[in-house]
Design a protein around this motif. Structure first.
Motif, PDB file in Angstrom:
ATOM      1  N   LEU A 171     -45.761  -5.022 -25.319  1.00  0.00           N
ATOM      2  CA  LEU A 171     -45.445  -3.681 -25.816  1.00  0.00           C
ATOM      3  C   LEU A 171     -43.960  -3.431 -25.591  1.00  0.00           C
ATOM      4  O   LEU A 171     -43.464  -3.558 -24.465  1.00  0.00           O
ATOM      5  CB  LEU A 171     -46.277  -2.621 -25.103  1.00  0.00           C
ATOM      6  CG  LEU A 171     -45.952  -1.158 -25.466  1.00  0.00           C
ATOM      7  CD1 LEU A 171     -46.310  -0.875 -26.927  1.00  0.00           C
ATOM      8  CD2 LEU A 171     -46.676  -0.183 -24.545  1.00  0.00           C
ATOM      9  N   TYR A 172     -43.260  -3.074 -26.683  1.00  0.00           N
ATOM     10  CA  TYR A 172     -41.833  -2.762 -26.611  1.00  0.00           C
ATOM     11  C   TYR A 172     -41.627  -1.278 -26.872  1.00  0.00           C
ATOM     12  O   TYR A 172     -42.239  -0.704 -27.783  1.00  0.00           O
ATOM     13  CB  TYR A 172     -41.049  -3.548 -27.666  1.00  0.00           C
ATOM     14  CG  TYR A 172     -41.011  -5.035 -27.444  1.00  0.00           C
ATOM     15  CD1 TYR A 172     -39.982  -5.630 -26.716  1.00  0.00           C
ATOM     16  CD2 TYR A 172     -41.997  -5.861 -27.985  1.00  0.00           C
ATOM     17  CE1 TYR A 172     -39.933  -7.003 -26.530  1.00  0.00           C
ATOM     18  CE2 TYR A 172     -41.956  -7.230 -27.797  1.00  0.00           C
ATOM     19  CZ  TYR A 172     -40.922  -7.792 -27.066  1.00  0.00           C
ATOM     20  OH  TYR A 172     -40.880  -9.155 -26.882  1.00  0.00           O
ATOM     21  N   LYS A 173     -40.763  -0.668 -26.066  1.00  0.00           N
ATOM     22  CA  LYS A 173     -40.352   0.706 -26.297  1.00  0.00           C
ATOM     23  C   LYS A 173     -38.834   0.703 -26.428  1.00  0.00           C
ATOM     24  O   LYS A 173     -38.111   0.371 -25.480  1.00  0.00           O
ATOM     25  CB  LYS A 173     -40.793   1.603 -25.140  1.00  0.00           C
ATOM     26  CG  LYS A 173     -42.312   1.694 -25.000  1.00  0.00           C
ATOM     27  CD  LYS A 173     -42.721   2.640 -23.884  1.00  0.00           C
ATOM     28  CE  LYS A 173     -44.248   2.736 -23.780  1.00  0.00           C
ATOM     29  NZ  LYS A 173     -44.687   3.699 -22.735  1.00  0.00           N
ATOM     30  N   HIS A 174     -38.363   1.053 -27.631  1.00  0.00           N
ATOM     31  CA  HIS A 174     -36.929   0.937 -27.915  1.00  0.00           C
ATOM     32  C   HIS A 174     -36.487   2.109 -28.783  1.00  0.00           C
ATOM     33  O   HIS A 174     -37.037   2.329 -29.865  1.00  0.00           O
ATOM     34  CB  HIS A 174     -36.643  -0.386 -28.628  1.00  0.00           C
ATOM     35  CG  HIS A 174     -35.187  -0.673 -28.836  1.00  0.00           C
ATOM     36  ND1 HIS A 174     -34.302  -0.869 -27.791  1.00  0.00           N
ATOM     37  CD2 HIS A 174     -34.464  -0.802 -29.969  1.00  0.00           C
ATOM     38  CE1 HIS A 174     -33.110  -1.117 -28.273  1.00  0.00           C
ATOM     39  NE2 HIS A 174     -33.166  -1.071 -29.587  1.00  0.00           N
ATOM     40  N   ASP A 226     -31.749  -6.617 -30.186  1.00  0.00           N
ATOM     41  CA  ASP A 226     -30.920  -5.575 -30.787  1.00  0.00           C
ATOM     42  C   ASP A 226     -29.485  -6.096 -30.781  1.00  0.00           C
ATOM     43  O   ASP A 226     -28.750  -5.922 -29.818  1.00  0.00           O
ATOM     44  CB  ASP A 226     -31.034  -4.269 -30.005  1.00  0.00           C
ATOM     45  CG  ASP A 226     -30.294  -3.122 -30.679  1.00  0.00           C
ATOM     46  OD1 ASP A 226     -29.606  -3.374 -31.689  1.00  0.00           O
ATOM     47  OD2 ASP A 226     -30.397  -1.977 -30.209  1.00  0.00           O
ATOM     48  N   PHE A 227     -29.106  -6.751 -31.864  1.00  0.00           N
ATOM     49  CA  PHE A 227     -27.778  -7.378 -31.930  1.00  0.00           C
ATOM     50  C   PHE A 227     -26.674  -6.388 -32.264  1.00  0.00           C
ATOM     51  O   PHE A 227     -25.516  -6.616 -31.937  1.00  0.00           O
ATOM     52  CB  PHE A 227     -27.784  -8.497 -32.975  1.00  0.00           C
ATOM     53  CG  PHE A 227     -28.547  -9.718 -32.547  1.00  0.00           C
ATOM     54  CD1 PHE A 227     -27.994 -10.636 -31.672  1.00  0.00           C
ATOM     55  CD2 PHE A 227     -29.835  -9.942 -33.007  1.00  0.00           C
ATOM     56  CE1 PHE A 227     -28.708 -11.755 -31.264  1.00  0.00           C
ATOM     57  CE2 PHE A 227     -30.554 -11.056 -32.615  1.00  0.00           C
ATOM     58  CZ  PHE A 227     -29.990 -11.966 -31.740  1.00  0.00           C
ATOM     59  N   ASP A 278     -30.468   1.618 -33.886  1.00  0.00           N
ATOM     60  CA  ASP A 278     -31.876   1.971 -33.680  1.00  0.00           C
ATOM     61  C   ASP A 278     -32.816   0.986 -34.355  1.00  0.00           C
ATOM     62  O   ASP A 278     -34.027   1.227 -34.433  1.00  0.00           O
ATOM     63  CB  ASP A 278     -32.154   3.398 -34.156  1.00  0.00           C
ATOM     64  CG  ASP A 278     -31.882   3.575 -35.643  1.00  0.00           C
ATOM     65  OD1 ASP A 278     -31.344   2.634 -36.263  1.00  0.00           O
ATOM     66  OD2 ASP A 278     -32.213   4.649 -36.175  1.00  0.00           O
ATOM     67  N   LYS A 279     -32.288  -0.116 -34.863  1.00  0.00           N
ATOM     68  CA  LYS A 279     -33.124  -1.139 -35.491  1.00  0.00           C
ATOM     69  C   LYS A 279     -33.453  -2.243 -34.489  1.00  0.00           C
ATOM     70  O   LYS A 279     -32.642  -2.581 -33.638  1.00  0.00           O
ATOM     71  CB  LYS A 279     -32.401  -1.768 -36.684  1.00  0.00           C
ATOM     72  CG  LYS A 279     -32.130  -0.819 -37.835  1.00  0.00           C
ATOM     73  CD  LYS A 279     -31.425  -1.569 -38.961  1.00  0.00           C
ATOM     74  CE  LYS A 279     -31.137  -0.660 -40.135  1.00  0.00           C
ATOM     75  NZ  LYS A 279     -30.427  -1.395 -41.225  1.00  0.00           N
ATOM     76  N   VAL A 280     -34.649  -2.792 -34.627  1.00  0.00           N
ATOM     77  CA  VAL A 280     -34.981  -3.972 -33.837  1.00  0.00           C
ATOM     78  C   VAL A 280     -34.779  -5.199 -34.719  1.00  0.00           C
ATOM     79  O   VAL A 280     -34.943  -5.152 -35.943  1.00  0.00           O
ATOM     80  CB  VAL A 280     -36.422  -3.932 -33.285  1.00  0.00           C
ATOM     81  CG1 VAL A 280     -36.572  -2.802 -32.295  1.00  0.00           C
ATOM     82  CG2 VAL A 280     -37.436  -3.834 -34.405  1.00  0.00           C
ATOM     83  N   ASP A 281     -34.409  -6.302 -34.087  1.00  0.00           N
ATOM     84  CA  ASP A 281     -34.129  -7.543 -34.796  1.00  0.00           C
ATOM     85  C   ASP A 281     -35.100  -8.629 -34.342  1.00  0.00           C
ATOM     86  O   ASP A 281     -35.597  -8.618 -33.211  1.00  0.00           O
ATOM     87  CB  ASP A 281     -32.692  -8.014 -34.523  1.00  0.00           C
ATOM     88  CG  ASP A 281     -31.653  -6.977 -34.920  1.00  0.00           C
ATOM     89  OD1 ASP A 281     -31.777  -6.424 -36.027  1.00  0.00           O
ATOM     90  OD2 ASP A 281     -30.741  -6.717 -34.121  1.00  0.00           O
TER      91      ASP A 281
END
Length: 260
Positions: A127-130, A181-182, A186-189
């Motif tokens: 689970l990721y929270k970002h 997150d490169f 607010d985007k995940v990669d």
């Protein structure tokens, strides 16, 4: 798709793997060799790991299917259920039930995009929270595996807000479940990995990394520079030629620093 049939097809493909596939990756790789510096004689895997460590998003929860039999999983305030039968595999995340039967990987794992229906079990969930958003990552496999099927892994990245499903695959390469997150936005990669070459090492082998970013609809899209070139890292090995060292070519969104 019958999973035993899938294994048979995968084994037959080995005899054809010596010919480099015309899948669009080869052309991009040739361009990268012209544009980037080839680096020899260093531990490339360690260098890449150190680079990715700088941008890796740390999961808030990790669960492993240590016994291989877990089908009802509690993940913080989420409930995940795994349903497998001879005909198909289904996953339920909270109240969202979906099948793997008609799903395929976004990336080319080896020669082609793969059917995710091959997976019949899972071995890791994160689970990721970002940036106030939640994402569920699941690594899936086939068990008990035989032959080349033991080298295949599949990944589901699930956007909780939109319920969007993204699938990736790997073959004989690093199979860690990771988000990044490169760009510090607010985007995940996601970094996909492609195996290109003969599975028995009779030809040079390329491990091709490509960058994907999630859009506002929860879908991952491959990322390109302002002239249309895909962001790629290519690690080339020469399994049957001891006179050649591994080499690394890069056309990447951030500079990959030397670590040694």
């Amino acid at each position: 798709m019958n999973k035993l049939l899938f294994i048979s097809i995968l084994t037959i493909l080995v005899s054809c793997a010596g010919k480099k596939p015309d899948n669009g990756i080869a052309q991009a790789t040739d361009t990268l060799v012209e544009k980037t510096k080839i680096i020899d004689n260093e531990n490339i895997n360690a260098r890449l790991k150190n680079h990715f460590d700088l941008y890796r998003i740390k999961p808030s929860i990790e669960i492993n299917n240590t016994e291989g039999t877990q089908t009802d999983i509690k993940l913080a305030n989420h409930r995940i259920k795994w349903f497998d039968s001879e005909d198909e595999t289904k996953i339920k995340i909270d109240n969202d039930l979906f099948t793997l039967k008609d799903k395929a990987t976004l990336n080319i794992a080896w020669n082609n995009k793969d059917s995710v229906d091959f997976a019949n079990n899972w071995n890791e969930i994160k689970l990721y929270k970002h940036n106030d958003k939640e994402y569920i990552g699941m690594r899936m496999t086939f068990a008990p595996c035989t032959g080349l099927g033991c080298s295949v892994e599949y990944f589901l990245i699930y956007d909780v807000a939109t319920k969007s499903k993204n699938f990736f695959g790997t073959f004989r390469t690093i199979d860690d479940l990771e988000l990044f997150d490169f760009s510090n936005d607010d985007k995940v990669d996601y970094v996909s990995k492609t195996f290109s070459g003969d599975a028995h090492g009779s030809t040079p082998i390329e491990f091709i990394y490509e960058l994907y970013s999630m859009d506002t609809n929860g879908q991952f899209k491959v990322q390109k520079d302002n002239v249309g070139l895909t962001y790629q890292i290519v690690h080339t090995t020469f399994p049957n030629d001891t006179t050649k060292a591994d080499k690394l070519t890069e056309h990447w969104i951030t500079k990959i620093e030397r670590q040694f």
